[in-house]
Design an enzyme around this catalytic site. Structure first.
Site, PDB file in Angstrom:
ATOM      1  N   ASN A  10       0.881  -1.179   0.000  1.00 41.73           N
ATOM      2  CA  ASN A  10       0.000   0.000   0.000  1.00 41.73           C
ATOM      3  C   ASN A  10       0.914   1.223   0.000  1.00 41.73           C
ATOM      4  O   ASN A  10       1.482   1.573   1.029  1.00 41.73           O
ATOM      5  CB  ASN A  10      -0.888  -0.031   1.251  1.00 41.73           C
ATOM      6  CG  ASN A  10      -1.693   1.247   1.425  1.00 41.73           C
ATOM      7  OD1 ASN A  10      -1.752   2.083   0.526  1.00 41.73           O
ATOM      8  ND2 ASN A  10      -2.308   1.390   2.595  1.00 41.73           N
ATOM      9  N   TRP A  11       1.052   1.845  -1.166  1.00 44.73           N
ATOM     10  CA  TRP A  11       1.994   2.962  -1.280  1.00 44.73           C
ATOM     11  C   TRP A  11       1.457   4.244  -0.664  1.00 44.73           C
ATOM     12  O   TRP A  11       2.181   5.239  -0.544  1.00 44.73           O
ATOM     13  CB  TRP A  11       2.362   3.177  -2.759  1.00 44.73           C
ATOM     14  CG  TRP A  11       3.454   2.263  -3.219  1.00 44.73           C
ATOM     15  CD1 TRP A  11       3.806   1.068  -2.654  1.00 44.73           C
ATOM     16  CD2 TRP A  11       4.346   2.463  -4.323  1.00 44.73           C
ATOM     17  NE1 TRP A  11       4.866   0.513  -3.333  1.00 44.73           N
ATOM     18  CE2 TRP A  11       5.212   1.347  -4.363  1.00 44.73           C
ATOM     19  CE3 TRP A  11       4.490   3.465  -5.278  1.00 44.73           C
ATOM     20  CZ2 TRP A  11       6.219   1.210  -5.324  1.00 44.73           C
ATOM     21  CZ3 TRP A  11       5.493   3.323  -6.233  1.00 44.73           C
ATOM     22  CH2 TRP A  11       6.350   2.212  -6.256  1.00 44.73           C
ATOM     23  N   LYS A  12       0.158   4.259  -0.309  1.00 45.23           N
ATOM     24  CA  LYS A  12      -0.438   5.476   0.276  1.00 45.23           C
ATOM     25  C   LYS A  12      -0.152   6.675  -0.641  1.00 45.23           C
ATOM     26  O   LYS A  12      -0.117   6.514  -1.852  1.00 45.23           O
ATOM     27  CB  LYS A  12       0.061   5.676   1.707  1.00 45.23           C
ATOM     28  CG  LYS A  12      -0.095   4.382   2.537  1.00 45.23           C
ATOM     29  CD  LYS A  12       0.133   4.568   3.991  1.00 45.23           C
ATOM     30  CE  LYS A  12      -0.081   3.224   4.712  1.00 45.23           C
ATOM     31  NZ  LYS A  12      -0.003   3.327   6.145  1.00 45.23           N
ATOM     32  N   HIS A  93      -9.635   1.547   4.622  1.00 49.37           N
ATOM     33  CA  HIS A  93      -8.370   1.705   5.339  1.00 49.37           C
ATOM     34  C   HIS A  93      -8.551   2.687   6.499  1.00 49.37           C
ATOM     35  O   HIS A  93      -9.276   3.671   6.388  1.00 49.37           O
ATOM     36  CB  HIS A  93      -7.271   2.194   4.388  1.00 49.37           C
ATOM     37  CG  HIS A  93      -5.915   2.115   5.011  1.00 49.37           C
ATOM     38  ND1 HIS A  93      -5.451   3.079   5.876  1.00 49.37           N
ATOM     39  CD2 HIS A  93      -4.952   1.171   4.927  1.00 49.37           C
ATOM     40  CE1 HIS A  93      -4.244   2.718   6.299  1.00 49.37           C
ATOM     41  NE2 HIS A  93      -3.917   1.570   5.736  1.00 49.37           N
ATOM     42  N   GLU A  95      -6.748   4.973   7.621  1.00 47.02           N
ATOM     43  CA  GLU A  95      -6.400   6.376   7.343  1.00 47.02           C
ATOM     44  C   GLU A  95      -7.557   7.086   6.646  1.00 47.02           C
ATOM     45  O   GLU A  95      -7.781   8.281   6.859  1.00 47.02           O
ATOM     46  CB  GLU A  95      -5.101   6.439   6.518  1.00 47.02           C
ATOM     47  CG  GLU A  95      -3.902   6.168   7.423  1.00 47.02           C
ATOM     48  CD  GLU A  95      -2.681   5.613   6.715  1.00 47.02           C
ATOM     49  OE1 GLU A  95      -2.627   5.647   5.476  1.00 47.02           O
ATOM     50  OE2 GLU A  95      -1.785   5.130   7.427  1.00 47.02           O
ATOM     51  N   GLU A 163      -5.757  -4.586  10.662  1.00 40.92           N
ATOM     52  CA  GLU A 163      -4.685  -3.610  10.865  1.00 40.92           C
ATOM     53  C   GLU A 163      -4.986  -2.767  12.107  1.00 40.92           C
ATOM     54  O   GLU A 163      -5.714  -1.775  12.033  1.00 40.92           O
ATOM     55  CB  GLU A 163      -4.592  -2.665   9.664  1.00 40.92           C
ATOM     56  CG  GLU A 163      -4.296  -3.333   8.354  1.00 40.92           C
ATOM     57  CD  GLU A 163      -3.734  -2.328   7.352  1.00 40.92           C
ATOM     58  OE1 GLU A 163      -2.620  -2.556   6.878  1.00 40.92           O
ATOM     59  OE2 GLU A 163      -4.397  -1.317   7.079  1.00 40.92           O
ATOM     60  N   GLY A 169       2.530   2.237  10.807  1.00 42.44           N
ATOM     61  CA  GLY A 169       3.572   3.250  10.665  1.00 42.44           C
ATOM     62  C   GLY A 169       4.276   3.611  11.964  1.00 42.44           C
ATOM     63  O   GLY A 169       4.964   4.629  12.031  1.00 42.44           O
ATOM     64  N   SER A 209       3.226  -2.114  10.444  1.00 44.74           N
ATOM     65  CA  SER A 209       4.649  -2.227  10.762  1.00 44.74           C
ATOM     66  C   SER A 209       5.252  -3.596  10.462  1.00 44.74           C
ATOM     67  O   SER A 209       6.122  -4.074  11.195  1.00 44.74           O
ATOM     68  CB  SER A 209       4.906  -1.824  12.223  1.00 44.74           C
ATOM     69  OG  SER A 209       4.545  -0.463  12.427  1.00 44.74           O
ATOM     70  N   GLY A 230       2.670  -1.138   4.296  1.00 43.68           N
ATOM     71  CA  GLY A 230       2.759   0.269   3.929  1.00 43.68           C
ATOM     72  C   GLY A 230       4.195   0.675   3.650  1.00 43.68           C
ATOM     73  O   GLY A 230       4.737   0.454   2.566  1.00 43.68           O
ATOM     74  N   GLY A 231       4.828   1.274   4.645  1.00 45.63           N
ATOM     75  CA  GLY A 231       6.168   1.836   4.483  1.00 45.63           C
ATOM     76  C   GLY A 231       7.169   0.897   3.830  1.00 45.63           C
ATOM     77  O   GLY A 231       7.952   1.312   2.965  1.00 45.63           O
TER      78      GLY A 231
HETATM   79  P1  PGA Z   1       2.704   0.267   7.628  1.00 46.13           P
HETATM   80  O1  PGA Z   1       1.225   0.494   7.029  1.00 46.13           O
HETATM   81  O2  PGA Z   1       3.201  -1.049   7.062  1.00 46.13           O
HETATM   82  O3  PGA Z   1       3.504   1.428   7.156  1.00 46.13           O
HETATM   83  O4  PGA Z   1       2.564   0.203   9.112  1.00 46.13           O
HETATM   84  C1  PGA Z   1       0.353  -0.569   6.820  1.00 46.13           C
HETATM   85  C2  PGA Z   1      -0.947  -0.057   6.237  1.00 46.13           C
HETATM   86  O5  PGA Z   1      -1.399   1.037   6.620  1.00 46.13           O
HETATM   87  O6  PGA Z   1      -1.553  -0.721   5.379  1.00 46.13           O
END
Ligand code: PGA
Length: 251
Positions: A10-12, A93, A95, A163, A169, A209, A230-231
């Site tokens: 997930n590149w956000k 998600h 966010e 999640e 993050g 994470s 994500g990251g």
């Molecule tokens: P993260 O994000 O791996 O950076 O913690 C995961 C996500 O939000 O899907």
């Protein structure tokens, strides 16, 4: 039923055309490891270019509108995603729940709309830190699943992602035992909603994470069928070890 591991990036709100080399490198790793499924969900603006750069890799979006077209300024419909070559989409998600005030009902409508157009769906759930600390995580996640999972959810197109928001993050993850326990709870809830057989086949990803260091232990846990990353999905250097961890535990 054997559930193949899925590692989804997930590149956000990250990624420009100059980053397409990372997509190509991830695609090469995915092709080298056909035992597991790999997807990368890029920003809308990169979908067509990512599909062109890596036609064999599953490219996805991070959100969509629930309906096909209409007066919704700035929104992108499932039909539009299909049109540019996306094959999957993340909905619900945390966010988006936090920043755009999306609800589980919104996630349900988006999942249903995406499925109508033949997209695969990764639907997210997960408790906040306050809910976690208050001992309410289980009830929150069960309620989110109940309100957001479409009745016709099936393994062919539907994936759930657990999640915990406080793990996203932050570099903090629940213990593997806690992850496994929540995934078992999620699967039990799915069973109630879609029946034993489909619930047994639906993949449940863990997100929050995940890194090359912790992925193998997390992916080896019962009821954990891969990860939403994500990251650590932004570069092949960080993402490929997570794909390899999924391969390792699939042996
Ligand atoms: P993260 O994000 O791996 O950076 O913690 C995961 C996500 O939000 O899907």
């Amino acid at each position: 039923m054997i559930r193949r591991k899925l590692v989804a990036g997930n590149w956000k709100m990250n990624g420009l055309k100059r980053d397409l080399g990372e997509v190509r490198a991830i695609a090469a790793a995915a092709a080298a490891h056909p035992q597991v499924d790999v997807a990368v969900c890029v920003p809308f603006t990169l979908i067509a270019d990512a599909v062109a750069a890596a036609p064999e890799l599953t490219i996805g979006a991070q959100d969509c509108h629930a309906v096909d077209s209409g007066p919704h300024t700035g929104c992108v419909s499932p039909a539009m995603l299909v049109d540019v070559g996306a094959r999957t989409v993340i909905v619900g998600h945390s966010e988006r729940r936090a920043d755009q005030f999306e609800t589980s009902q919104d996630a349900w409508a988006k999942a249903a709309g995406a499925h109508r157009h033949g997209l695969d769906v990764i639907l997210c759930c997960g408790e906040t830190e306050a809910e976690h600390d208050a001992g309410r995580a289980e009830r929150v996640v069960q309620a989110q699943i109940e309100k957001s999972v479409p009745d016709d959810a099936s393994p062919e197109w539907f994936t759930l992602a657990y999640e915990p928001r406080w793990a996203i993050g932050t570099g903090r993850t629940p213990s593997v035992e806690d992850i496994a326990a929540m995934h078992a709870i999620a699967r039990a809830k799915l069973k109630q909603l879609v029946g034993e057989e489909r619930a047994r086949g639906i993949r449940i990803l863990y997100g929050g994470s995940v890194t090359g260091k912790n992925a193998a232990a997390i992916f080896a846990a019962p009821d954990v069928d891969g990860g939403l990353i994500g990251g650590a999905s932004l570069t092949s250097e960080k993402f490929v070890p997570i794909i390899e961890a999924a391969v390792e535990v699939s042996r």
